[in-house]
Design an enzyme around this catalytic site. Structure first.
Site, PDB file in Angstrom:
ATOM      1  N   GLY A   6     -29.966 -14.501  38.122  1.00  0.00           N
ATOM      2  CA  GLY A   6     -29.732 -13.691  36.914  1.00  0.00           C
ATOM      3  C   GLY A   6     -31.056 -13.256  36.295  1.00  0.00           C
ATOM      4  N   HIS A   7     -31.988 -14.194  36.180  1.00  0.00           N
ATOM      5  CA  HIS A   7     -33.311 -13.846  35.638  1.00  0.00           C
ATOM      6  C   HIS A   7     -34.002 -12.806  36.530  1.00  0.00           C
ATOM      7  CE1 HIS A   7     -32.977 -18.076  33.934  1.00  0.00           C
ATOM      8  NE2 HIS A   7     -33.266 -17.380  32.852  1.00  0.00           N
TER       9      HIS A   7
END
Ligand code: PAF
Length: 283
Positions: free
Chosen positions: A39-40
């Site tokens: 996600g990051h």
């Protein structure tokens, strides 16, 4: 793989940013608390669509943790994080030296009302004060053109949008879609706290949330659908539910009478095998 630069002092950070600016580069910024997952990395990849250089920060911010929360045990995985950022093409990672973010006599606080009230604040009353001060400091330090935040922390994103408007900060805030695993669980650094059983239960969050959103779209009163979803979470084995709420997409104000009369977001926070999870989706 990009040659990533690691900087630990404000002086080195600003030196590099000014050098890039001098040669016409634009800066995208992704603040993180480390323990990075895909996600990051999707935020870094999105940053490349907006700017020529991407900068991430890794700082586990003590002011956004309440006493008794997991500040001490929050996963710290610097080496793996730096490697992951490099693999996503991040140009620079700022890892402030311990103690350099808040001086001993740090005395400034930022309290945001409106979008920062209710929902998370009902359960973590000082959380957004901690987020606001650290994000303001990081934006001042990095001075990016664009900063990217994930929509998983939807109220945080709305709060940061408010912060930069109210403080006239010259940065564009971009929200990034929620990254999910193959089973629909929103990626989170805290997912690594789960054992196999916990993970299986956590993956039911999105299923129940999507079912609830579908009922709302189909015309069911949103208060009724939310109450049913809350009960389903408990029947499925989640320990407790902090909220299942529907709020206006932009202002996060609740819908009167449970009537879906404007663009709205379903927001959920609950406890799963000792881990607090949040998730949300557009209705
Ligand atoms: O979303 C997070 O990881 C944190 O709240 C943030 C924005 C990096 C501030 O510490």
């Amino acid at each position: 793989m990009t040659q990533i630069k690691i900087v630990r002092t404000l002086r080195d950070l600003r030196g590099q940013i000014w050098e890039w600016r001098g040669s016409g580069e634009t800066i995208g910024f992704v603040p993180t608390m480390g323990a990075l997952h895909d996600g990051h990395l999707s935020l870094i990849r999105l940053s490349h669509k907006h700017t020529s250089k991407s900068v991430a920060s890794i700082f586990v911010n003590p002011t956004q943790f309440a006493p008794g929360e997991d500040f001490e045990s929050y996963p710290r995985t610097e080496e793996a994080d730096v490697a992951a950022l490099a693999s996503a093409g991040c140009d620079l990672v700022y890892i402030p030296e311990p103690g350099s973010m808040y001086e001993e006599n740090h005395s400034t606080s930022i309290h945001i009302t409106g979008v920062a009230e209710s929902l998370e604040t009902d359960h973590r009353p000082t959380f957004f004060d901690g987020v606001a001060i650290v994000v303001a400091k990081l934006l001042n330090r990095c001075a990016p053109d664009v900063a990217i935040f994930g929509e998983k922390d939807y109220q945080q994103l709305a709060t940061i949008r408010r912060l930069v408007i109210d403080l006239d900060m010259p940065v564009k805030i971009v929200g990034a879609p929620i990254a999910r695993d193959a089973h629909g669980l929103a990626l989170s650094s805290r997912n690594q706290y789960f054992d196999v059983e916990g993970l299986a239960l956590a993956r039911k969050l999105n299923v129940i949330m999507q079912d609830c959103a579908e009922k709302m779209r189909g015309g069911m009163n949103v208060d009724l659908a939310a109450a049913q979803a809350k009960q389903t979470f408990l029947d499925t084995g989640f320990e407790s539910v902090d909220y299942v709420s529907v709020a206006s997409t932009h202002s996060l104000t609740p819908l009167a009478g449970g009537i879906l009369d404007r663009p709205a977001r379903l927001l959920i926070a609950l406890h799963c095998k000792g881990v607090r999870l949040i998730d949300n989706c557009e209705i």
